[in-house]
Enzyme design. Structure first.
Site, mmCIF file in Angstrom:
data_model
loop_
_atom_site.group_PDB
_atom_site.id
_atom_site.type_symbol
_atom_site.label_atom_id
_atom_site.label_comp_id
_atom_site.label_asym_id
_atom_site.label_seq_id
_atom_site.Cartn_x
_atom_site.Cartn_y
_atom_site.Cartn_z
ATOM 1 N N SER A 46 5.512 -45.038 82.860
ATOM 2 C CA SER A 46 6.386 -45.766 83.783
ATOM 3 C C SER A 46 6.221 -45.290 85.223
ATOM 4 C CB SER A 46 7.852 -45.603 83.367
ATOM 5 O OG SER A 46 8.056 -46.030 82.044
ATOM 6 N N GLN A 47 6.602 -46.143 86.155
ATOM 7 C CA GLN A 47 6.578 -45.788 87.570
ATOM 8 C C GLN A 47 7.503 -44.591 87.785
ATOM 9 O OE1 GLN A 47 7.863 -48.959 90.103
ATOM 10 N NE2 GLN A 47 7.170 -47.959 91.970
#
Length: 325
Positions: A46-47
């Protein structure tokens, strides 16, 4: 060295430490696709800024027992272990291979949380009551069994639609809370071996046609896409682009076989629900309330029903999802 994937001319290609831009991507604020199955991305890292926002919303305290749904690479698990200790984390991953790899990575970093290969939607083990629960895969409708082990006053942070909700468990078993301000675009929850996509209804007909009352660009705007995801429930969509990259067509479909296709100002719809009608109704409601931001929205979830609202539970978001409401 771990590999991630990026698309080049519509084809997924592996990116290794020898590839140009590898380390810029790995150390940047980017979401990275880490698994591709049958041409579909099925796992990612994920970011980091989104991970941080969610962990801050989780607001763990010393001694909290934390559950995590969707282990993925194990990156988020490592951050939680560092905060509460590995004995206070249980993480569940639907893909047994990913679970094994993540567990090995965590051990290499000195952490040994309980890593389970299974479907978190079935709930966490009864011997591990949860103070906090964080989920890093997307849901359209929250599976209530997922939170059955969360104590009264416990916090759940979970992607719903194109937003992330922070929910608190009440004494009567109702989860309720508001959405975080930022967007949320996690890969959809999936069963083992599946790709998390709604099958395209090739046999959806017969179609009815009418003039589309709302322009494609309005319904594809960032904020309305969030509201639209709440209104539709589980769905998939695709945008048709011209040579300049401008949207000229749009399709949206749902698991019940409904399909809407908009192009050239005309919408064609088929199946049990008229999906474009649902989106236009939701857009009219959205505009009439001043195009509100995500953090004004909330959700209420009980074992038997769930619904979304604006500002307070009495002002419900129009829903064409067909879910219990």
């Amino acid at each position: 060295m771990p590999v991630f994937y990026r698309q080049a001319n519509g084809v997924w290609e592996p990116v290794t430490a020898e590839s140009p831009g590898y380390f810029d991507a790995v150390y940047g604020d980017n979401a990275l696709t880490t698994q591709v199955t049958d041409g579909h991305s099925t796992s990612s890292s994920s970011q980091p800024s989104l991970m941080l926002d969610m962990l801050e919303a989780l607001d763990v305290e010393d001694g909290d027992k934390v559950g995590e749904g969707a282990t993925g690479t194990g990156y988020n698990s490592g951050l939680i272990c560092h905060r509460v200790g590995d004995r206070n984390l249980i993480t569940i991953e639907v893909d047994a291979t990913l679970a094994r790899i993540a567990e090995a990575r965590l051990r290499a970093c000195g952490y040994a949380p309980r890593v389970v290969a299974g479907d978190a939607r079935d709930g966490f083990p009864d011997d591990f009551p949860l103070d906090r629960l964080i989920v890093t895969c997307g849901f359209d409708t929250f599976p209530y069994a997922l939170a059955k082990g969360v104590r009264r006053g416990g916090v759940v942070v979970c992607p719903l639609g194109r937003g992330t909700a922070r929910l608190v468990m009440s004494g009567n078993g109702v989860l309720e809370g508001r959405f975080l301000p930022g967007g949320s675009y996690f890969m959809k929850a999936r069963a083992a071996g599946a790709v998390g996509r709604v099958p395209y209804p090739h046999d959806a007909g017969p179609f009815t046609a009418r003039t589309a009352g709302t322009d494609i660009a309005l319904l594809r705007g960032e904020m309305f896409r969030f509201v639209g995801s709440l209104a539709l429930g589980e769905f998939s969509d695709a945008t048709e682009l011209d040579h300049d990259g401008s949207a000229v067509g749009y399709r949206v479909w749902t698991p019940d076989g409904s399909l809407a296709h908009v192009k050239g100002g005309t919408v064609r719809q088929a199946g049990p629900r008229k999906l474009w009608d649902v989106l236009e109704l939701a857009h009219t409601w959205f505009q009439s309330h001043g195009n509100p931001s995500r953090d004004r929205f909330g959700t209420t979830i009980s074992p038997h029903r769930q619904f979304h609202w604006l500002d307070e539970p009495g002002c419900r978001v129009p829903s064409g999802a067909g879910a219990a409401d």
